[in-house]
Design a protein around this motif. Structure first.
Motif, PDB file in Angstrom:
ATOM      1  N   PHE A  93       4.772  10.586  -5.092  1.00  0.00           N
ATOM      2  CA  PHE A  93       4.037   9.262  -4.808  1.00  0.00           C
ATOM      3  C   PHE A  93       3.585   8.789  -6.007  1.00  0.00           C
ATOM      4  O   PHE A  93       3.507   7.381  -5.997  1.00  0.00           O
ATOM      5  CB  PHE A  93       3.171   9.720  -3.673  1.00  0.00           C
ATOM      6  CG  PHE A  93       2.392   8.540  -3.310  1.00  0.00           C
ATOM      7  CD1 PHE A  93       2.947   7.783  -2.416  1.00  0.00           C
ATOM      8  CD2 PHE A  93       1.074   8.274  -3.894  1.00  0.00           C
ATOM      9  CE1 PHE A  93       2.263   6.520  -2.099  1.00  0.00           C
ATOM     10  CE2 PHE A  93       0.450   7.061  -3.414  1.00  0.00           C
ATOM     11  CZ  PHE A  93       0.876   6.208  -2.444  1.00  0.00           C
ATOM     12  N   ASP A  94       2.926   9.639  -6.763  1.00  0.00           N
ATOM     13  CA  ASP A  94       2.116   9.082  -8.085  1.00  0.00           C
ATOM     14  C   ASP A  94       3.092   8.590  -8.878  1.00  0.00           C
ATOM     15  O   ASP A  94       3.064   7.621  -9.638  1.00  0.00           O
ATOM     16  CB  ASP A  94       1.327  10.076  -8.875  1.00  0.00           C
ATOM     17  CG  ASP A  94      -0.084  10.192  -8.031  1.00  0.00           C
ATOM     18  OD1 ASP A  94      -0.528   9.518  -7.164  1.00  0.00           O
ATOM     19  OD2 ASP A  94      -0.584  11.502  -8.246  1.00  0.00           O
ATOM     20  N   GLN A  95       4.407   9.057  -9.137  1.00  0.00           N
ATOM     21  CA  GLN A  95       5.453   8.606  -9.900  1.00  0.00           C
ATOM     22  C   GLN A  95       6.088   7.515  -9.359  1.00  0.00           C
ATOM     23  O   GLN A  95       6.542   6.602 -10.445  1.00  0.00           O
ATOM     24  CB  GLN A  95       6.520   9.840 -10.123  1.00  0.00           C
ATOM     25  CG  GLN A  95       6.091  11.052 -10.855  1.00  0.00           C
ATOM     26  CD  GLN A  95       7.209  11.867 -11.142  1.00  0.00           C
ATOM     27  OE1 GLN A  95       8.015  11.869 -10.319  1.00  0.00           O
ATOM     28  NE2 GLN A  95       6.785  13.110 -11.801  1.00  0.00           N
ATOM     29  N   GLN A  96       6.052   7.178  -8.052  1.00  0.00           N
ATOM     30  CA  GLN A  96       6.312   5.848  -7.717  1.00  0.00           C
ATOM     31  C   GLN A  96       5.815   4.725  -7.958  1.00  0.00           C
ATOM     32  O   GLN A  96       5.982   3.532  -7.647  1.00  0.00           O
ATOM     33  CB  GLN A  96       6.710   6.075  -6.103  1.00  0.00           C
ATOM     34  CG  GLN A  96       7.775   7.147  -5.841  1.00  0.00           C
ATOM     35  CD  GLN A  96       8.210   7.401  -4.412  1.00  0.00           C
ATOM     36  OE1 GLN A  96       7.511   6.725  -3.687  1.00  0.00           O
ATOM     37  NE2 GLN A  96       9.182   8.106  -3.830  1.00  0.00           N
ATOM     38  N   GLN A  97       4.273   4.896  -8.066  1.00  0.00           N
ATOM     39  CA  GLN A  97       3.420   4.026  -8.292  1.00  0.00           C
ATOM     40  C   GLN A  97       3.628   3.276  -9.658  1.00  0.00           C
ATOM     41  O   GLN A  97       3.676   3.447 -10.585  1.00  0.00           O
ATOM     42  CB  GLN A  97       2.042   4.704  -8.199  1.00  0.00           C
ATOM     43  CG  GLN A  97       1.665   5.201  -6.742  1.00  0.00           C
ATOM     44  CD  GLN A  97       1.375   4.005  -5.726  1.00  0.00           C
ATOM     45  OE1 GLN A  97       0.699   3.066  -6.129  1.00  0.00           O
ATOM     46  NE2 GLN A  97       1.472   4.481  -4.445  1.00  0.00           N
TER      47      GLN A  97
END
Length: 71
Positions: A67-71
């Motif tokens: 999820f953090d990488q998609q931000q």
């Protein structure tokens, strides 16, 4: 005492059985002849619960990292 294999129990049921074992061990009704069997079962339940918690923690960390990488 339950005879269901530990791996077949839900986490909730395993915790409930642990609580039941603890209550039995703390009561005056604890039969010394069954104490080792209760301890063995509790140890199996604890190991399985710990394994599931660790697996869930790992999975959640991976999901959050994605999820953090998609931000």
């Amino acid at each position: 005492m339950e005879s269901t294999p530990v791996k077949e129990l839900s986490y909730t049921r395993a915790i409930a059985e642990l609580e039941q074992i603890l209550a039995t061990m703390q009561s005056d009704k604890c039969d010394i002849d069954h104490l080792s069997a209760l301890t063995r079962r509790a140890t199996e339940l604890l190991a399985e619960c710990r394994s599931r918690l660790t697996a869930t923690d790992t999975e959640l960390r991976q999901i959050l990292a994605q999820f953090d990488q998609q931000q």
